[in-house]
Scaffold this active site. Structure first.
Site, PDB file in Angstrom:
ATOM      1  N   GLU A  11      -8.403  -4.504  -2.136  1.00 21.52           N
ATOM      2  CA  GLU A  11      -7.802  -5.533  -1.275  1.00 21.52           C
ATOM      3  C   GLU A  11      -7.954  -5.178   0.188  1.00 21.52           C
ATOM      4  O   GLU A  11      -8.160  -6.066   1.030  1.00 21.52           O
ATOM      5  CB  GLU A  11      -6.320  -5.699  -1.630  1.00 21.52           C
ATOM      6  CG  GLU A  11      -5.611  -6.823  -0.897  1.00 21.52           C
ATOM      7  CD  GLU A  11      -4.989  -6.409   0.438  1.00 21.52           C
ATOM      8  OE1 GLU A  11      -4.456  -7.283   1.145  1.00 21.52           O
ATOM      9  OE2 GLU A  11      -5.038  -5.204   0.781  1.00 21.52           O
ATOM     10  N   GLU A  12      -7.835  -3.888   0.506  1.00 27.30           N
ATOM     11  CA  GLU A  12      -7.838  -3.477   1.905  1.00 27.30           C
ATOM     12  C   GLU A  12      -9.162  -3.790   2.608  1.00 27.30           C
ATOM     13  O   GLU A  12      -9.205  -3.898   3.832  1.00 27.30           O
ATOM     14  CB  GLU A  12      -7.530  -1.979   2.027  1.00 27.30           C
ATOM     15  CG  GLU A  12      -6.148  -1.568   1.541  1.00 27.30           C
ATOM     16  CD  GLU A  12      -5.023  -2.088   2.418  1.00 27.30           C
ATOM     17  OE1 GLU A  12      -5.284  -2.909   3.329  1.00 27.30           O
ATOM     18  OE2 GLU A  12      -3.867  -1.696   2.189  1.00 27.30           O
ATOM     19  N   HIS A  56      -0.934   1.661   7.485  1.00 22.53           N
ATOM     20  CA  HIS A  56      -2.327   2.099   7.349  1.00 22.53           C
ATOM     21  C   HIS A  56      -2.594   3.478   7.960  1.00 22.53           C
ATOM     22  O   HIS A  56      -3.741   3.812   8.260  1.00 22.53           O
ATOM     23  CB  HIS A  56      -3.285   1.074   7.969  1.00 22.53           C
ATOM     24  CG  HIS A  56      -3.410  -0.185   7.179  1.00 22.53           C
ATOM     25  ND1 HIS A  56      -4.306  -1.185   7.490  1.00 22.53           N
ATOM     26  CD2 HIS A  56      -2.750  -0.626   6.075  1.00 22.53           C
ATOM     27  CE1 HIS A  56      -4.186  -2.181   6.632  1.00 22.53           C
ATOM     28  NE2 HIS A  56      -3.242  -1.857   5.760  1.00 22.53           N
ATOM     29  N   ASP A  79       2.299   0.307   1.535  1.00 24.70           N
ATOM     30  CA  ASP A  79       1.162  -0.593   1.353  1.00 24.70           C
ATOM     31  C   ASP A  79       0.088   0.080   0.516  1.00 24.70           C
ATOM     32  O   ASP A  79      -0.662   0.913   1.023  1.00 24.70           O
ATOM     33  CB  ASP A  79       0.606  -0.982   2.723  1.00 24.70           C
ATOM     34  CG  ASP A  79      -0.512  -2.009   2.640  1.00 24.70           C
ATOM     35  OD1 ASP A  79      -0.782  -2.525   1.541  1.00 24.70           O
ATOM     36  OD2 ASP A  79      -1.120  -2.294   3.690  1.00 24.70           O
TER      37      ASP A  79
END
Length: 695
Positions: free
Chosen positions: A386-387, A499, A349
């Site tokens: 984006e996160e 994450h 990610d």
């Protein structure tokens, strides 16, 4: 022979006449000018065999090694948005686009991001023992950001610990039945079902002082899942407009800004640390339906000493683009997007997706060298931040809203390209048929020589195309704000290092995709979808799928949720109207596909039909948006205000059903009926756009 050779030598070494030299030079100059300024034209894609040949070349030019090398370079360092390392990653993507000979551009925005300064957590047990609990992975480098929740307020608490399972309304109801009150406590919740920001807000509503949130798992139990707790999407200081340099910005203390952040602090917790605390709790036993293995839920007797200090900073974020101009319809856009920023190393990610995007760009550049040019313009988009809440993509969509509304054909998103085994896809329904056809052309990475489609059909779940009502990736602003038909593609549903500092190249090569075959499959599907959307003479949308979905899955499911007193007749008639328009459009498309002539009449008819196919999705938008959340405009797909709603469609109706529990029966039914009418009118707008005629 010697004499002949001598004569030949004389011929080639003698000085040519001046006039001949001048003529030769003139011819060479003319040829050079025309070669430079009038290169050999691109091949026409009106011939289906030509288009098929380019698609075959695209698929055959994939290499596992190239994808692996891109991912290795992207994940050498952590690259959190707003940092120098993140800018270095942007420059890496930009330089690769340039080296491929592609047209490039960048778009910068200023945005409010959030970073940790200091945090601590200690557990005070009933036997007097005090343990300082770790708040970071032991394997992390100095450059990995310490675990935190972005936009959490700073704060501290010294209070009893209490376990609330997933932190849903149902969980709090179960605790009340046990006589457990979480007010004044530090809540511990496990991930599952609700966004982390919603978990924190529900704890806040029940009087908790702070929240610790952990993710379960058998492996990587020392990992901390970072993430945002802000509600909504986009820069909080420029809600609804782009955060351009020198533009309008709300004050940090503005009520519109503050309402997007929780008011109690929160932090991520590792599964290992959570187990230490939960094993020490007393009080009532956890409900058996929780299936946690936890004994008591508290409160206490264990006390937690919790401190978090963070800071919010306005920083510059960077979106990067490569553009391949369309030959015949340059003002129609097919967009492929992936975000580039990561909480840590980002091997899954998001940079498995970034590697795939770069490989698609490489393969498109190869096709261009073979005289291919798309019919429509292709944008390759690399988003930033984006996160933190889809900020980079949202700011760009807000800045380009009118052009996207009139010119965007589709947006194809890949976030985590590879998380593990199994193909998954979400889409707006008019793209369903195209997805099925494309997956028939790509080899399954785990079951060759079977195709992705064959493996998909044979799986336990079968063909299951999800919908795009969530706000968990960059498709959200395109679908829910701009009404652009969209797709979201990925391999593997979940992965245990999400994450955390363990989301590294090493994890990918050992667990996620050791041979990078899944990366090849995702890039193949992604790039092939774009080739069809950019090159097919008729945009490959089928709105019959949309009408069937609205009727069978949505209207029928809605009738089961409602308890009478509300009419679904408006939905029934509007869906029938959409189905009729879809049948007419499909029949027209079938006729025009058979007419491969390039006469002006046929070209104009195709253009008109394509515009109707492209614009129909915009009909589902409502200018007023969802009540209390006006930014979300789409009345078919969008996040409900109550994340525990049984409806994952018709968000306005779902919100009204949730609000009705706090109203009289008459008022509640009226509110629901109004939202049903709004949804019906949106479907009618889409049907009229598809027909292309005025009333």
């Amino acid at each position: 022979m010697a004499e002949a050779f001598s004569k030949a030598t004389t011929i080639f070494t003698s000085k040519p006449p001046p006039m001949l030299t001048f003529v030769l030079l003139l011819v060479l100059c003319i040829l050079g000018f025309y070669t430079l300024h009038y290169p050999r034209p691109a091949e026409s894609l009106s011939n289906p065999e030509t288009a098929l040949r380019y698609r075959q070349i695209f698929l055959s030019s994939a290499t596992n090694h190239t994808l692996a090398s891109y991912l290795r370079a992207l994940t050498l360092h952590p690259h959190l948005a707003g940092t120098k390392a993140s800018l270095d990653t942007a420059n890496y993507v930009l330089s690769n686009f340039k080296e491929m000979g592609l047209e490039t551009r960048t778009a910068e925005y200023t945005a409010l991001l959030s970073y940790p300064v200091q945090s601590s957590l200690s557990a005070h047990f009933s036997d007097g023992k005090v343990v300082d609990l770790p708040l970071a992975e032991l394997t992390e480098s100095a450059n990995v950001v310490r675990p935190y929740h972005a936009y959490s307020p700073s704060g501290s608490a010294h209070a009893k610990a209490v376990f609330v399972n997933h932190g849903t309304d149902e969980d709090y109801f179960a605790l009340r039945k046990l006589g457990v009150n979480v007010s004044g406590c530090v809540v511990i919740a496990r991930k599952g079902g609700l966004p982390r920001g919603v978990v924190v807000r529900k704890a806040e509503a029940h009087g908790a002082l702070a929240v610790l949130l952990y993710a379960e798992g058998d492996k990587f139990r020392k990992g901390f899942e970072r993430g945002t707790v802000m509600s909504g999407v986009g820069d909080p200081l420029s809600p609804g407009w782009a955060g351009v340099d020198g533009g309008e910005r709300l004050d940090l203390e503005d009520s519109e800004v503050l309402k997007r952040f929780p008011r109690i602090p929160s932090m991520p917790l590792s599964a290992e640390a959570a187990e230490t605390i939960l094993g020490s709790l007393g009080g009532a036993q956890s409900p058996p339906e929780w299936s946690t293995g936890v004994g008591g839920v508290g409160p206490g007797p264990t006390m937690l000493n919790f401190t978090y200090q963070g800071e919010k900073r306005v920083v510059t974020i960077h979106n990067v683009f490569a553009v391949i101009r369309g030959l015949e319809e340059p003002d129609r856009y097919v967009l492929l997007g992936n975000h580039r920023d990561a909480w840590t190393y980002g091997a899954v990610d998001p940079n498995s997706g970034t590697a795939a995007l770069l490989d698609i760009a490489r393969r498109y550049a190869l096709l261009m060298r073979l005289r291919w040019k798309p019919r429509r313009t292709i944008f390759l988009c690399s988003w930033d931040a984006e996160e933190f809440g889809m900020i980079g993509s949202t700011e760009w969509v807000e800045q380009n809203l009118v052009n996207l509304g009139s010119k965007a054909v589709a947006y194809l998103n890949v976030d985590c390209a590879v998380q593990g085994p199994g193909f998954f896809v979400g889409a707006t329904p008019q793209l369903d048929n195209l997805i099925l056809e494309v997956t028939k052309k790509v080899k399954d990475p785990d079951s060759e020589p079977a195709t992705v489609y064959e493996k998909w059909v044979a799986s336990n779940a079968g063909i299951n195309i999800q919908r795009l009502g969530g706000v968990d990736s960059d498709f959200a602003p395109f679908v829910q704000h701009a009404g652009v038909p969209s797709v979201d593609i990925y391999y593997g549903r979940d992965f245990p290092v999400y994450h955390t500092a363990f989301d590294s190249y090493s994890w990918m090569t050992n667990y996620g995709d050791p041979l990078f075959r899944r990366h090849v499959a995702v890039a193949g599907i992604w790039g092939l979808l774009a080739l069809h959307l950019a090159d097919d003479s008729i945009i490959p949308f089928n709105y019959l799928s949309y009408a069937e979905q609205l009727q069978q899955a949505y209207k029928d499911a809605l009738s089961k949720v409602l308890n009478g007193g509300v009419s679904l007749y408006p939905l029934t008639t509007s869906i029938q109207e959409l189905a009729s328009a879809a049948k007419e459009a499909e029949a027209e498309a079938k006729i025009l596909r058979q007419q491969e002539t390039t006469g002006d009449s046929v070209v104009l008819k195709k253009r008109a039909l394509n515009d109707r196919l492209m614009l129909a999705e915009r009909g589902f938008l409502d200018a007023d948006g969802l009540q209390g959340r006006q930014w979300f405009k789409h009345l078919i797909y969008g996040p409900p205000s109550d994340y525990e709603s049984k409806l994952v469609f018709f968000p306005g109706v779902a919100d009204a059903i949730s609000r009705s529990s706090r109203m009289s029966r008459k008022e509640g039914q009226a509110a629901i009926q109004h939202e049903i009418w709004r949804a019906a009118r949106a479907i009618e707008r889409a049907a009229r756009a598809l027909k292309g005629e005025l009333t």
